[in-house]
Design an enzyme around this catalytic site. Structure first.
Site, PDB file in Angstrom:
ATOM      1  CG  ASP A  26      -2.174  -1.853   1.280  1.00  0.00           C
ATOM      2  OD1 ASP A  26      -1.771  -1.859   1.018  1.00  0.00           O
ATOM      3  OD2 ASP A  26      -2.178  -1.423   2.577  1.00  0.00           O
ATOM      4  CD  GLU A 208      -7.646  -4.178   3.786  1.00  0.00           C
ATOM      5  OE1 GLU A 208      -6.665  -4.027   5.060  1.00  0.00           O
ATOM      6  OE2 GLU A 208      -7.034  -4.617   2.577  1.00  0.00           O
TER       7      GLU A 208
END
Length: 505
Positions: A26, A208
């Site tokens: 990420d 998320e």
């Protein structure tokens, strides 16, 4: 840009960022400060699989060439450093600055290790930098926000200035509740709950990496009108449950009053309706665009976003060495009006092609079968506009072998206004059972023409079409010698009204 340095690094991207010899996932803490774009990211400093989560760091002045920096925030025996964001604290509300200089403040998730005081929980913590983001000090009062939850994470913080006042806002997730939770703070240390959004639309996997930002709203003609006419965009990433399998991101358009986000683009309240999956607002229809978030503090009102170019179904197995996982191209996002409703449009940042000119251009190519173009490079921008004819299917094959045995097939089927990207013959597909796949996306061309911009790299294809309303991002692992581009029509004719091939590396 990165450079292929050995046969072991056949797939190292030229246009996209990847670590030298470790793992990344990420993007975190994206911020522009003092003329430099900072890309932080989930990183395993000790290997090339997901573990030991810390914040890696890379910098750029042009969004194209990235320089890897030392690890920014390192995991330890107390915590792993999960996703989060960075703000420039211009007014030193946090008190971390000194000598009148604004500090950078990172708000990240502490994933507390066994044996620590908060073991088994995820909570939000702070670190600060006084040297422009190169070295960081953790706040002694961490964590600053906890719910005593094992899945409370991924804080995205921004400065809200509006009718409700002036303060910091945090968007974070309770991942398994499909919920984005909003909080406010005056000093980044003390947080007060505001509201919750969700579940809504895609709930086929945990939520998320949220983001919440404001964009100008164009009028029906596409022009930006009254400067006060805006909408807020809430993005949230989901794994699994994407429209073509595995990891994906979605977005909602609506209003934020400083307390509550209200979506005007929700299709399904509560849990998802699989029959309506194609109606949801997807950030990308491909298999490999996840955890996308935007940069803070970018000048001139630009909203720039980048995602992790991989999929948790096979992320640890992709055949790259010694690095593993690239980032997507940086995209500039905006709103467009479609059938009276605002939708998110995405385009690669202009810096990527600022100095590029087409190496070859063609027009009026009538297709009845396959037309192959030799002599290109592995890294290209391909721009094509097609007019339908009698063929039920037409399009391109990129990173193709000269004998047609290998390639990634990008097809348009006008009867269903369908775009597909087929990587079942794209090269190395045997490293995981989920990789070989065909991704589909719905198109609604306004003129009856289909225009594609395709960025091809050593290990990826990113397709932008429908004026940026539809994007498809896919990893591929072809033979290095497979650099042919082909146009095709199947079962009839079509016309390539224009074709431009630009070598980018």
């Amino acid at each position: 840009m990165n450079t292929v340095t050995s046969t072991l690094e056949t797939y190292r991207p030229a246009l996209h960022y990847a670590c030298k010899d470790t793992w990344l996932n990420d993007p975190n803490g994206l911020v522009f400060h003092d003329g430099v774009y900072h890309l932080y990211y989930q990183n395993n400093p000790y290997g090339n699989v997901h573990s030991n989560m810390s914040w890696g760091h890379a910098t750029s002045t042009d969004l194209v060439s990235w320089e890897e920096q030392p690890v920014a925030i390192l995991c330890d025996e107390t915590e792993q450093i999960f996703s989060g964001s960075i703000v420039v604290d211009h007014h030193n509300t946090s008190g971390f600055g000194e000598s009148g200089a604004a500090p950078l403040v990172a708000v990240y998730t502490s994933a507390f290790q066994p044996g620590s005081a908060h073991q088994g929980t995820q909570a939000q913590s702070l670190a600060w930098s006084r040297d422009g983001g190169y070295t960081w000090t953790k706040y002694a009062g961490n964590p600053v926000l906890t719910r005593n939850s094992p899945e409370f994470r991924d804080p995205k913080v921004f400065r809200y200035e509006g009718p409700a006042g002036s303060y910091w806002v945090m968007a974070a997730v309770e991942a398994h509740d499909y919920a984005v939770l909003l909080y406010r703070s005056d000093d980044l240390r003390n947080w007060e709950y505001l509201s919750t959004f969700g579940p809504a639309n895609g709930t086929g996997g945990i939520w998320e990496c949220p983001d919440l930002f404001e964009l100008p709203l164009p009028d029906a003609s596409g022009e930006i009108g009254d400067a006060g006419t805006t909408r807020w965009v809430l993005t949230v990433n989901m794994n699994p449950g994407g429209p073509n399998g595995g990891s994906a991101g979605q977005y909602f358009v609506g209003h934020f009053d400083g307390v509550t986000f209200r979506s005007e683009s929700t299709v399904t309240e509560g849990m998802q309706d699989d029959a309506r999956l194609a109606e949801y607002g997807w950030l990308d229809w491909g298999r490999d665009y996840y955890a996308a978030v935007s940069f803070s503090n970018v000048p001139n009102g630009r909203r720039l976003m980048v995602g992790w170019m991989n999929n948790w179904q096979y992320a640890n197995q992709i055949p790259t060495s010694p690095w593993r996982s690239p980032m997507s191209l940086v995209r500039e996002v905006s709103l467009a009006m479609v059938d009276g409703r605002p939708r998110l449009a995405q385009h690669p940042v202009r810096e990527i092609t600022a100095t590029a000119a087409p190496d070859r251009s063609y027009s009026g190519l009538v297709l009845d079968g396959t037309h192959r173009f030799e002599g290109g490079t592995a890294v290209q921008l391909i721009e094509a506009t097609f007019a339908p004819g009698t063929a039920p299917e037409f399009g391109l094959v990129v990173r193709g072998a000269g004998d047609g045995s290998e390639g990634t097939r990008i097809s348009i089927r006008p009867d269903g206004n369908l775009l597909t990207v087929d990587r079942t013959a794209s090269g190395d597909i045997g490293f995981h059972e989920s990789f070989a796949s065909v991704s589909s996306a719905l198109l609604k061309p306004a003129t009856g023409r289909y225009s594609l911009r395709i960025f091809v790299d050593h290990c990826s294809v990113e397709v932008f079409t429908d004026d940026g309303l539809v994007t498809v991002t896919e990893l591929i692992f072809p033979n290095p010698a497979s650099t042919c581009v082909s146009l095709f029509s199947a079962g009839g004719t079509a016309t390539a009204e224009s074709l431009k091939l630009t070598n980018l590396a």
